[in-house]
Write a protein that holds these residues in place. Sequence first.
Motif, PDB file in Angstrom:
ATOM      1  N   ILE A 221       0.829  -1.208   0.000  1.00  0.00           N
ATOM      2  CA  ILE A 221       0.000   0.000   0.000  1.00  0.00           C
ATOM      3  C   ILE A 221       0.862   1.256   0.000  1.00  0.00           C
ATOM      4  CG2 ILE A 221      -1.668   1.334   1.357  1.00  0.00           C
ATOM      5  CD1 ILE A 221      -2.893  -1.366   2.203  1.00  0.00           C
ATOM      6  N   LEU A 222       1.931   1.266   0.788  1.00  0.00           N
ATOM      7  CA  LEU A 222       2.808   2.435   0.809  1.00  0.00           C
ATOM      8  C   LEU A 222       3.456   2.659  -0.550  1.00  0.00           C
ATOM      9  CD1 LEU A 222       4.450   1.902   4.322  1.00  0.00           C
ATOM     10  CD2 LEU A 222       2.749   3.626   3.697  1.00  0.00           C
ATOM     11  N   VAL A 223       3.877   1.575  -1.203  1.00  0.00           N
ATOM     12  CA  VAL A 223       4.482   1.693  -2.538  1.00  0.00           C
ATOM     13  C   VAL A 223       3.464   2.214  -3.546  1.00  0.00           C
ATOM     14  CG1 VAL A 223       5.371   0.327  -4.488  1.00  0.00           C
ATOM     15  CG2 VAL A 223       6.334   0.000  -2.193  1.00  0.00           C
ATOM     16  N   SER A 224       2.230   1.737  -3.457  1.00  0.00           N
ATOM     17  CA  SER A 224       1.210   2.146  -4.437  1.00  0.00           C
ATOM     18  C   SER A 224       0.830   3.613  -4.298  1.00  0.00           C
ATOM     19  CB  SER A 224      -0.038   1.262  -4.316  1.00  0.00           C
ATOM     20  OG  SER A 224      -0.748   1.531  -3.121  1.00  0.00           O
ATOM     21  N   ARG A 225       1.064   4.213  -3.150  1.00  0.00           N
ATOM     22  CA  ARG A 225       0.746   5.630  -2.981  1.00  0.00           C
ATOM     23  C   ARG A 225       1.606   6.513  -3.880  1.00  0.00           C
ATOM     24  NH1 ARG A 225       0.583   6.371   3.628  1.00  0.00           N
ATOM     25  NH2 ARG A 225      -1.319   5.151   4.016  1.00  0.00           N
ATOM     26  N   THR A 226       2.859   6.116  -4.057  1.00  0.00           N
ATOM     27  CA  THR A 226       3.818   6.990  -4.725  1.00  0.00           C
ATOM     28  C   THR A 226       4.397   6.412  -6.002  1.00  0.00           C
ATOM     29  OG1 THR A 226       4.461   7.926  -2.581  1.00  0.00           O
ATOM     30  CG2 THR A 226       6.009   8.219  -4.400  1.00  0.00           C
ATOM     31  N   VAL A 227       4.695   5.112  -6.001  1.00  0.00           N
ATOM     32  CA  VAL A 227       5.483   4.531  -7.093  1.00  0.00           C
ATOM     33  C   VAL A 227       4.600   3.954  -8.196  1.00  0.00           C
ATOM     34  CG1 VAL A 227       7.317   2.905  -7.691  1.00  0.00           C
ATOM     35  CG2 VAL A 227       7.293   3.987  -5.424  1.00  0.00           C
ATOM     36  N   GLY A 228       3.672   3.086  -7.854  1.00  0.00           N
ATOM     37  CA  GLY A 228       2.848   2.444  -8.871  1.00  0.00           C
ATOM     38  C   GLY A 228       2.072   1.284  -8.302  1.00  0.00           C
ATOM     39  N   PRO A 229       1.419   0.499  -9.146  1.00  0.00           N
ATOM     40  CA  PRO A 229       0.558  -0.591  -8.673  1.00  0.00           C
ATOM     41  C   PRO A 229       1.340  -1.649  -7.916  1.00  0.00           C
ATOM     42  CG  PRO A 229       0.913  -0.768 -11.038  1.00  0.00           C
ATOM     43  CD  PRO A 229       1.468   0.555 -10.617  1.00  0.00           C
ATOM     44  N   SER A 230       0.650  -2.314  -6.992  1.00  0.00           N
ATOM     45  CA  SER A 230       1.269  -3.388  -6.223  1.00  0.00           C
ATOM     46  C   SER A 230       0.298  -4.560  -6.123  1.00  0.00           C
ATOM     47  CB  SER A 230       1.672  -2.899  -4.826  1.00  0.00           C
ATOM     48  OG  SER A 230       0.539  -2.401  -4.120  1.00  0.00           O
ATOM     49  N   TYR A 231       0.851  -5.727  -5.804  1.00  0.00           N
ATOM     50  CA  TYR A 231       0.036  -6.949  -5.805  1.00  0.00           C
ATOM     51  C   TYR A 231       0.505  -7.884  -4.701  1.00  0.00           C
ATOM     52  CZ  TYR A 231      -1.815 -11.476  -7.435  1.00  0.00           C
ATOM     53  OH  TYR A 231      -2.454 -12.683  -7.525  1.00  0.00           O
ATOM     54  N   VAL A 232      -0.457  -8.384  -3.910  1.00  0.00           N
ATOM     55  CA  VAL A 232      -0.174  -9.380  -2.877  1.00  0.00           C
ATOM     56  C   VAL A 232      -1.101 -10.569  -3.103  1.00  0.00           C
ATOM     57  CG1 VAL A 232      -0.100  -9.874  -0.407  1.00  0.00           C
ATOM     58  CG2 VAL A 232       0.486  -7.574  -1.228  1.00  0.00           C
ATOM     59  N   GLN A 233      -0.522 -11.754  -3.173  1.00  0.00           N
ATOM     60  CA  GLN A 233      -1.288 -12.988  -3.402  1.00  0.00           C
ATOM     61  C   GLN A 233      -1.219 -13.831  -2.134  1.00  0.00           C
ATOM     62  OE1 GLN A 233      -0.968 -14.808  -7.319  1.00  0.00           O
ATOM     63  NE2 GLN A 233      -0.705 -16.815  -6.356  1.00  0.00           N
ATOM     64  N   ILE A 234      -2.390 -14.047  -1.511  1.00  0.00           N
ATOM     65  CA  ILE A 234      -2.453 -14.732  -0.216  1.00  0.00           C
ATOM     66  C   ILE A 234      -3.158 -16.073  -0.378  1.00  0.00           C
ATOM     67  CG2 ILE A 234      -3.165 -14.559   2.189  1.00  0.00           C
ATOM     68  CD1 ILE A 234      -3.478 -11.534   1.781  1.00  0.00           C
ATOM     69  N   TYR A 235      -2.526 -17.130   0.096  1.00  0.00           N
ATOM     70  CA  TYR A 235      -3.166 -18.448   0.085  1.00  0.00           C
ATOM     71  C   TYR A 235      -4.124 -18.548   1.255  1.00  0.00           C
ATOM     72  CZ  TYR A 235      -3.741 -23.532   0.096  1.00  0.00           C
ATOM     73  OH  TYR A 235      -4.269 -24.807   0.081  1.00  0.00           O
ATOM     74  N   THR A 236      -5.404 -18.780   0.945  1.00  0.00           N
ATOM     75  CA  THR A 236      -6.470 -18.823   1.951  1.00  0.00           C
ATOM     76  C   THR A 236      -7.267 -20.120   1.764  1.00  0.00           C
ATOM     77  OG1 THR A 236      -7.914 -17.572   0.465  1.00  0.00           O
ATOM     78  CG2 THR A 236      -6.646 -16.306   2.068  1.00  0.00           C
ATOM     79  N   PRO A 237      -6.754 -21.251   2.203  1.00  0.00           N
ATOM     80  CA  PRO A 237      -7.358 -22.552   1.879  1.00  0.00           C
ATOM     81  C   PRO A 237      -8.800 -22.695   2.341  1.00  0.00           C
ATOM     82  CG  PRO A 237      -5.708 -22.767   3.625  1.00  0.00           C
ATOM     83  CD  PRO A 237      -5.581 -21.384   3.077  1.00  0.00           C
ATOM     84  N   CYS A 238      -9.563 -23.467   1.550  1.00  0.00           N
ATOM     85  CA  CYS A 238     -11.005 -23.634   1.744  1.00  0.00           C
ATOM     86  C   CYS A 238     -11.310 -25.039   2.257  1.00  0.00           C
ATOM     87  CB  CYS A 238     -11.725 -23.393   0.420  1.00  0.00           C
ATOM     88  SG  CYS A 238     -13.494 -23.760   0.446  1.00  0.00           S
ATOM     89  N   PRO A 239     -11.627 -25.202   3.547  1.00  0.00           N
ATOM     90  CA  PRO A 239     -11.904 -26.550   4.069  1.00  0.00           C
ATOM     91  C   PRO A 239     -13.161 -27.180   3.478  1.00  0.00           C
ATOM     92  CG  PRO A 239     -12.387 -24.873   5.730  1.00  0.00           C
ATOM     93  CD  PRO A 239     -11.702 -24.179   4.608  1.00  0.00           C
ATOM     94  N   THR A 240     -14.160 -26.363   3.148  1.00  0.00           N
ATOM     95  CA  THR A 240     -15.427 -26.909   2.653  1.00  0.00           C
ATOM     96  C   THR A 240     -15.258 -27.600   1.310  1.00  0.00           C
ATOM     97  OG1 THR A 240     -16.687 -25.217   3.832  1.00  0.00           O
ATOM     98  CG2 THR A 240     -17.791 -26.328   2.004  1.00  0.00           C
ATOM     99  N   ASN A 241     -14.607 -26.925   0.368  1.00  0.00           N
ATOM    100  CA  ASN A 241     -14.488 -27.489  -0.973  1.00  0.00           C
ATOM    101  C   ASN A 241     -13.240 -28.334  -1.177  1.00  0.00           C
ATOM    102  OD1 ASN A 241     -16.826 -26.415  -2.685  1.00  0.00           O
ATOM    103  ND2 ASN A 241     -16.127 -24.585  -1.625  1.00  0.00           N
ATOM    104  N   MET A 242     -12.202 -28.083  -0.391  1.00  0.00           N
ATOM    105  CA  MET A 242     -10.996 -28.920  -0.466  1.00  0.00           C
ATOM    106  C   MET A 242     -11.098 -30.124   0.467  1.00  0.00           C
ATOM    107  SD  MET A 242      -9.409 -27.577  -2.854  1.00  0.00           S
ATOM    108  CE  MET A 242      -8.985 -26.064  -3.712  1.00  0.00           C
ATOM    109  N   LYS A 243     -12.178 -30.125   1.267  1.00  0.00           N
ATOM    110  CA  LYS A 243     -12.560 -31.292   2.076  1.00  0.00           C
ATOM    111  C   LYS A 243     -11.482 -31.712   3.083  1.00  0.00           C
ATOM    112  CE  LYS A 243     -15.583 -32.896  -1.658  1.00  0.00           C
ATOM    113  NZ  LYS A 243     -16.677 -32.052  -1.181  1.00  0.00           N
ATOM    114  N   PHE A 244     -11.017 -30.721   3.851  1.00  0.00           N
ATOM    115  CA  PHE A 244     -10.161 -31.047   4.997  1.00  0.00           C
ATOM    116  C   PHE A 244     -10.838 -30.503   6.255  1.00  0.00           C
ATOM    117  CE2 PHE A 244      -8.443 -27.018   3.258  1.00  0.00           C
ATOM    118  CZ  PHE A 244      -8.471 -26.204   4.392  1.00  0.00           C
ATOM    119  N   PRO A 245     -10.510 -31.040   7.441  1.00  0.00           N
ATOM    120  CA  PRO A 245     -11.164 -30.590   8.676  1.00  0.00           C
ATOM    121  C   PRO A 245     -10.976 -29.090   8.889  1.00  0.00           C
ATOM    122  CG  PRO A 245      -9.954 -32.623   9.054  1.00  0.00           C
ATOM    123  CD  PRO A 245      -9.569 -32.161   7.685  1.00  0.00           C
TER     124      PRO A 245
END
Length: 284
Positions: A221-245
């Motif tokens: 976010i700090l970089v995007s204020r001044t320099v340009g676009p930024s991107y963060v990719q977060i792994y957020t696993p899904c127990p319902t559809n990936m079928k783990f507890p």
Amino acid sequence: MMETQKIKPVEAFKDDLPDDYRELAQSGYSNQGLSGLGVVKELTEQHPHCAGCGVALGIRLAIASLPSPENTIVVGTPGCSFFALSQTAVNYSNTAFGNQNAVASGLKRMLTIRYPQKSKDVVVIVGDGAIADIGLDMTLQSWFRGEKITTIMLDNEVYGNTGGQESGMSPIGQKLNMAPTGKKFPKIPVYEMARTAGCAFTARVTVASPYKLEKAIRTAILVSRTVGPSYVQIYTPCPTNMKFPSNKTIEIAKKAQENYYFYDEFISEDAQAFLKDGDTTAVS
């Protein structure tokens, strides 16, 4: 006009709201980062996500990591992420599916004109389908144009709220409710594409590394204020559809860090210069 205060209920209806919402309005975010977790309420306890949902956890961590939440507007789109984002106290705009980066671009330009002396952060927070599939064109075009926005993908590797369809981010061979024979092609390399398309900062992280996640989002976010676009990719696993507890979400995320989701970041030369010389602790 974008208000620089927490969203509050209309006085006449305040007493009709559940306690959960009244507490959210009173203490919906802070500038304490992850050290404020458990002190303030980033997200209502009674949000409609599944037990153990990685997306809900990712949103809670992301909201806690915003450097200036009172000066931030989050742009979302239909999908699992909507359910939690609509249960936060930050300014939030929902778009047509996949349009989020186009809408965010317009909002950022408008806010820059309206508040030329003030940083107003526009942050896209959506799922993998909205970025890698339906919204890929508008996402890439915003990066090509150098729009000063931050894009955050909550990658649960599936269309979770529509019954378990494969996404472009599903791993090759992944079997799902609506992909019973397994996905036929690898994950779309959005993370690699972000750098090629012009993002000044990119990071890849999981919900199992909250402090790395916080650092990545604040830096983006700090970089995007001044320099340009930024991107963060977060792994957020899904127990319902990936079928783990549902109590194994963090364990699954840690395991992912051994392979594709090992922590990684890219910082352009301009962003490096900014981070070296600029005030990266600023929150407004």
